[in-house]
Design a protein around this motif. Structure first.
Motif, PDB file in Angstrom:
ATOM      1  N   ALA A  92       0.826  -1.210   0.000  1.00  6.76           N
ATOM      2  CA  ALA A  92       0.000   0.000   0.000  1.00  6.76           C
ATOM      3  C   ALA A  92       0.861   1.261   0.000  1.00  6.76           C
ATOM      4  CB  ALA A  92      -0.929  -0.002   1.217  1.00  6.76           C
ATOM      5  N   GLY A  93       0.468   2.231  -0.830  1.00  6.89           N
ATOM      6  CA  GLY A  93       1.234   3.476  -0.886  1.00  6.89           C
ATOM      7  C   GLY A  93       0.440   4.576  -1.550  1.00  6.89           C
ATOM      8  N   ILE A  94       0.751   5.811  -1.186  1.00  2.00           N
ATOM      9  CA  ILE A  94       0.163   6.989  -1.812  1.00  2.00           C
ATOM     10  C   ILE A  94       1.278   7.979  -2.099  1.00  2.00           C
ATOM     11  CG2 ILE A  94      -2.109   6.719  -0.722  1.00  2.00           C
ATOM     12  CD1 ILE A  94      -1.299   8.877   1.293  1.00  2.00           C
ATOM     13  N   ALA A  95       0.995   8.940  -2.977  1.00  2.00           N
ATOM     14  CA  ALA A  95       1.993   9.957  -3.315  1.00  2.00           C
ATOM     15  C   ALA A  95       1.288  11.200  -3.810  1.00  2.00           C
ATOM     16  CB  ALA A  95       2.960   9.439  -4.382  1.00  2.00           C
ATOM     17  N   ARG A  96       1.946  12.326  -3.609  1.00  2.00           N
ATOM     18  CA  ARG A  96       1.462  13.595  -4.136  1.00  2.00           C
ATOM     19  C   ARG A  96       2.628  14.563  -4.129  1.00  2.00           C
ATOM     20  NH1 ARG A  96      -3.222  16.616  -0.894  1.00  2.00           N
ATOM     21  NH2 ARG A  96      -1.454  17.347   0.346  1.00  2.00           N
ATOM     22  N   THR A  97       2.815  15.313  -5.195  1.00  3.62           N
ATOM     23  CA  THR A  97       3.948  16.233  -5.243  1.00  3.62           C
ATOM     24  C   THR A  97       3.582  17.571  -4.600  1.00  3.62           C
ATOM     25  OG1 THR A  97       3.297  16.999  -7.450  1.00  3.62           O
ATOM     26  CG2 THR A  97       4.895  15.200  -7.331  1.00  3.62           C
ATOM     27  N   ALA A  98       4.492  18.059  -3.775  1.00  2.00           N
ATOM     28  CA  ALA A  98       4.338  19.372  -3.153  1.00  2.00           C
ATOM     29  C   ALA A  98       5.681  19.769  -2.549  1.00  2.00           C
ATOM     30  CB  ALA A  98       3.267  19.356  -2.065  1.00  2.00           C
ATOM     31  N   PRO A  99       6.119  21.016  -2.744  1.00  2.12           N
ATOM     32  CA  PRO A  99       7.341  21.477  -2.093  1.00  2.12           C
ATOM     33  C   PRO A  99       7.200  21.411  -0.577  1.00  2.12           C
ATOM     34  CG  PRO A  99       6.650  23.011  -3.804  1.00  2.12           C
ATOM     35  CD  PRO A  99       5.515  22.052  -3.600  1.00  2.12           C
ATOM     36  N   ILE A 100       8.311  21.273   0.102  1.00  2.00           N
ATOM     37  CA  ILE A 100       8.297  21.137   1.558  1.00  2.00           C
ATOM     38  C   ILE A 100       7.557  22.295   2.224  1.00  2.00           C
ATOM     39  CG2 ILE A 100       9.776  21.190   3.620  1.00  2.00           C
ATOM     40  CD1 ILE A 100      11.839  19.580   1.975  1.00  2.00           C
ATOM     41  N   LEU A 101       7.764  23.503   1.747  1.00  2.00           N
ATOM     42  CA  LEU A 101       7.145  24.670   2.381  1.00  2.00           C
ATOM     43  C   LEU A 101       5.645  24.738   2.151  1.00  2.00           C
ATOM     44  CD1 LEU A 101       9.802  27.485   1.711  1.00  2.00           C
ATOM     45  CD2 LEU A 101       9.576  25.934   3.671  1.00  2.00           C
ATOM     46  N   GLN A 102       5.123  23.917   1.243  1.00  2.00           N
ATOM     47  CA  GLN A 102       3.691  23.936   0.954  1.00  2.00           C
ATOM     48  C   GLN A 102       2.986  22.664   1.411  1.00  2.00           C
ATOM     49  OE1 GLN A 102       3.163  24.820  -3.237  1.00  2.00           O
ATOM     50  NE2 GLN A 102       4.629  26.508  -3.166  1.00  2.00           N
ATOM     51  N   ALA A 103       3.702  21.757   2.047  1.00  2.00           N
ATOM     52  CA  ALA A 103       3.097  20.494   2.494  1.00  2.00           C
ATOM     53  C   ALA A 103       2.146  20.753   3.658  1.00  2.00           C
ATOM     54  CB  ALA A 103       4.191  19.517   2.913  1.00  2.00           C
ATOM     55  N   ASP A 104       0.975  20.092   3.620  1.00  2.00           N
ATOM     56  CA  ASP A 104       0.031  20.278   4.719  1.00  2.00           C
ATOM     57  C   ASP A 104       0.089  19.106   5.681  1.00  2.00           C
ATOM     58  OD1 ASP A 104      -2.462  18.333   4.170  1.00  2.00           O
ATOM     59  OD2 ASP A 104      -1.721  19.108   2.253  1.00  2.00           O
ATOM     60  N   GLU A 105      -0.224  19.385   6.921  1.00  2.00           N
ATOM     61  CA  GLU A 105      -0.054  18.400   7.981  1.00  2.00           C
ATOM     62  C   GLU A 105      -0.917  17.169   7.777  1.00  2.00           C
ATOM     63  OE1 GLU A 105      -0.583  17.947  12.839  1.00  2.00           O
ATOM     64  OE2 GLU A 105      -0.670  19.938  11.900  1.00  2.00           O
ATOM     65  N   ALA A 106      -2.156  17.361   7.306  1.00  2.00           N
ATOM     66  CA  ALA A 106      -3.063  16.218   7.163  1.00  2.00           C
ATOM     67  C   ALA A 106      -2.486  15.192   6.185  1.00  2.00           C
ATOM     68  CB  ALA A 106      -4.433  16.698   6.679  1.00  2.00           C
ATOM     69  N   PHE A 107      -1.949  15.659   5.052  1.00  2.00           N
ATOM     70  CA  PHE A 107      -1.408  14.704   4.090  1.00  2.00           C
ATOM     71  C   PHE A 107      -0.110  14.090   4.597  1.00  2.00           C
ATOM     72  CE2 PHE A 107       1.015  13.343   0.367  1.00  2.00           C
ATOM     73  CZ  PHE A 107       0.085  12.483  -0.215  1.00  2.00           C
ATOM     74  N   LEU A 108       0.693  14.869   5.310  1.00  2.00           N
ATOM     75  CA  LEU A 108       1.924  14.310   5.871  1.00  2.00           C
ATOM     76  C   LEU A 108       1.612  13.136   6.792  1.00  2.00           C
ATOM     77  CD1 LEU A 108       4.046  17.500   6.702  1.00  2.00           C
ATOM     78  CD2 LEU A 108       4.529  15.779   4.960  1.00  2.00           C
ATOM     79  N   ARG A 109       0.622  13.308   7.639  1.00  2.00           N
ATOM     80  CA  ARG A 109       0.261  12.220   8.548  1.00  2.00           C
ATOM     81  C   ARG A 109      -0.322  11.034   7.770  1.00  2.00           C
ATOM     82  NH1 ARG A 109       0.788  13.617  13.717  1.00  2.00           N
ATOM     83  NH2 ARG A 109       0.893  15.839  14.255  1.00  2.00           N
ATOM     84  N   ARG A 110      -1.050  11.329   6.703  1.00  2.00           N
ATOM     85  CA  ARG A 110      -1.645  10.255   5.908  1.00  2.00           C
ATOM     86  C   ARG A 110      -0.573   9.449   5.183  1.00  2.00           C
ATOM     87  NH1 ARG A 110      -5.722   6.747   5.687  1.00  2.00           N
ATOM     88  NH2 ARG A 110      -6.203   6.124   3.562  1.00  2.00           N
ATOM     89  N   ILE A 111       0.375  10.131   4.539  1.00  2.00           N
ATOM     90  CA  ILE A 111       1.381   9.410   3.760  1.00  2.00           C
ATOM     91  C   ILE A 111       2.317   8.620   4.668  1.00  2.00           C
ATOM     92  CG2 ILE A 111       3.096  11.286   3.617  1.00  2.00           C
ATOM     93  CD1 ILE A 111       3.606  10.406   0.718  1.00  2.00           C
ATOM     94  N   LEU A 112       2.626   9.170   5.835  1.00  2.00           N
ATOM     95  CA  LEU A 112       3.448   8.422   6.786  1.00  2.00           C
ATOM     96  C   LEU A 112       2.705   7.179   7.276  1.00  2.00           C
ATOM     97  CD1 LEU A 112       5.014  11.361   8.828  1.00  2.00           C
ATOM     98  CD2 LEU A 112       6.280   9.679   7.486  1.00  2.00           C
ATOM     99  N   GLY A 113       1.395   7.312   7.465  1.00  2.00           N
ATOM    100  CA  GLY A 113       0.608   6.183   7.927  1.00  2.00           C
ATOM    101  C   GLY A 113       0.495   5.081   6.895  1.00  2.00           C
ATOM    102  N   VAL A 114       0.185   5.467   5.642  1.00  2.00           N
ATOM    103  CA  VAL A 114      -0.015   4.465   4.585  1.00  2.00           C
ATOM    104  C   VAL A 114       1.308   3.832   4.167  1.00  2.00           C
ATOM    105  CG1 VAL A 114      -0.789   4.087   2.208  1.00  2.00           C
ATOM    106  CG2 VAL A 114      -2.104   5.582   3.727  1.00  2.00           C
ATOM    107  N   ASN A 115       2.309   4.664   3.877  1.00  2.00           N
ATOM    108  CA  ASN A 115       3.544   4.170   3.278  1.00  2.00           C
ATOM    109  C   ASN A 115       4.509   3.556   4.272  1.00  2.00           C
ATOM    110  OD1 ASN A 115       2.372   5.495   1.128  1.00  2.00           O
ATOM    111  ND2 ASN A 115       4.196   6.599   0.516  1.00  2.00           N
ATOM    112  N   LEU A 116       4.398   3.922   5.537  1.00  2.00           N
ATOM    113  CA  LEU A 116       5.430   3.504   6.494  1.00  2.00           C
ATOM    114  C   LEU A 116       4.867   2.835   7.741  1.00  2.00           C
ATOM    115  CD1 LEU A 116       8.475   3.496   6.911  1.00  2.00           C
ATOM    116  CD2 LEU A 116       8.288   5.758   7.956  1.00  2.00           C
ATOM    117  N   MET A 117       4.040   3.558   8.512  1.00  2.00           N
ATOM    118  CA  MET A 117       3.577   3.002   9.780  1.00  2.00           C
ATOM    119  C   MET A 117       2.770   1.719   9.603  1.00  2.00           C
ATOM    120  SD  MET A 117       2.577   6.457  11.905  1.00  2.00           S
ATOM    121  CE  MET A 117       2.029   5.490  13.307  1.00  2.00           C
ATOM    122  N   SER A 118       2.073   1.605   8.480  1.00  2.00           N
ATOM    123  CA  SER A 118       1.263   0.413   8.246  1.00  2.00           C
ATOM    124  C   SER A 118       2.099  -0.854   8.272  1.00  2.00           C
ATOM    125  CB  SER A 118       0.547   0.528   6.896  1.00  2.00           C
ATOM    126  OG  SER A 118       1.480   0.546   5.828  1.00  2.00           O
TER     127      SER A 118
END
Length: 362
Positions: free
Chosen positions: A186-212
């Motif tokens: 399982a994995g998700i991805a979305r392009t965004a510069p670091i300064l424009q990354a939002d917290e909700a997606f950061l937590r989601r991608i860490l959860g799907v791609n890694l913590m799972s």
């Protein structure tokens, strides 16, 4: 990602290098030049009759000592390369060269996260064709072409939730039995510069791609350890080695996936004394799946040759069928990137600059 990571020129060079470093290719030539020089001269003479004068003149001087010296070096390098590959295989399999015993595909059960689409779906199809019973853990419904497959069962599961994974694991054990194969896909991805990354997606991608991976491994691996048989496959990425500009979150999760794989392999061998529980990590370049639809055009403009999900699924299932653990870089011509951290800093930065220049273009 720039074409430096996926180039026809690179593929051609790598293929040529593999050929000249194959003892099966250079060895017979060396033996012929060393022990049958007259025969070689005769054959070359026949060939020279059909070549231009300048080419015929070059052939007429063969075989000569420098050519034999070069061939000896190539044969020696090829033998070292072969020995290195054998040692790599042994290192991935608790210093065992033979395949792990005790596998019987119709009696095996696999769990594949994110198995309703993309690479995961391809893995599910191939495992089922092999006779394996497959449990798909996903939030997406099972596609229609898999719904009628008697060897595939769907379990709705949010892999970012330990409670959801535990509930799905209980259902798998109750309805199918204990899993011997776990594919953390399982994995998700979305392009965004670091300064424009939002917290909700950061937590989601860490959860799907890694913590799972922790949640699924904690549920399914204990029984593998108890039985002394299993295989855990971790889907990482070329981004495990080369961080991608505008995709720092994705790159971080894939570097984390590689660290997870390495730590799990060590723990299985040393803490749990389970050398027959195999581990494999997979590093594909960008794959044409729904995961990259939002930025596929940018990748193509940057010169990236997209892999197909079938190509990756073929190699993953072939690795499972081999009954050996390992590290797969797809395409294999990109294997050299796995050592980028040991390159000179200027060369590392050259690669990152090329990657970034393609990634930030609109």
């Amino acid at each position: 990602m720039a074409s430096v990571l996926s180039s026809p020129v690179v593929d051609t060079i790598v293929s040529a290098a593999r050929l000249v470093l194959s003892p099966l290719f250079t060895g017979p030539i060396l033996l012929s030049l060393t022990y049958r020089p007259d025969t070689v001269r005769h054959v070359l003479g026949i060939v020279a009759e059909h070549l231009p004068q300048w080419a015929a003149a070059s052939l007429s001087s063969l075989p000569h000592p420098p050519a034999i010296t070069v061939l000896r070096v190539l044969v020696a390098l090829g033998l070292l390369r072969t020995a290195n590959r054998a040692l790599n295989t042994m290192a991935h399999n608790s210093w065992r060269l033979t395949a792990a015993p005790g596998w019987d595909w119709p009696n095996e059960i696999a769990v594949v996260t994110g198995g309703s689409s993309g690479i995961g779906k391809g893995i599910v199809e191939r495992l089922a064709a092999l006779g394996v019973r497959v449990a798909v853990l996903d939030i997406q419904d099972l596609p229609k072409d898999l719904q009628g497959n008697a060897r595939v069962r769907f379990f709705r599961c949010d892999v970012t939730s330990s409670e959801s994974v535990a509930a799905a694991a209980d259902a798998v054990r109750r309805e199918l039995g204990h899993a011997s194969i776990l594919v953390n896909n399982a994995g998700i991805a979305r392009t965004a510069p670091i300064l424009q990354a939002d917290e909700a997606f950061l937590r989601r991608i860490l959860g799907v791609n890694l913590m799972s991976m922790w949640f699924t491994t904690q549920q399914f691996v204990p029984h593998m350890v108890q039985r002394g048989k299993g295989h855990v496959v971790t889907l990482a990425s070329i981004a495990s080695f080369v961080a991608l500009a505008t995709a720092a979150d994705y790159s971080a999760t894939k570097a984390g996936a590689l660290a997870f794989h390495e730590a799990l392999a060590s723990e299985l061998k040393h803490q749990h004394k389970a050398p027959h529980v195999l581990t494999t990590v997979v590093h594909p370049n960008f794959v044409r799946t729904p995961l990259v639809q939002s930025f596929e055009g940018r990748l193509q403009r940057a010169g990236v040759r997209m892999l197909t999900s079938d190509r990756v699924a073929d190699e993953v299932v072939a690795q499972i069928k081999s009954r050996r653990g390992g590290q797969l870089v797809i395409p294999s011509s990109a294997t050299g990137l796995s050592g980028i951290r040991g390159w000179p800093t200027w060369l590392q930065e050259f690669v990152r600059d090329r990657v970034a220049s393609g990634a930030v273009k609109p």
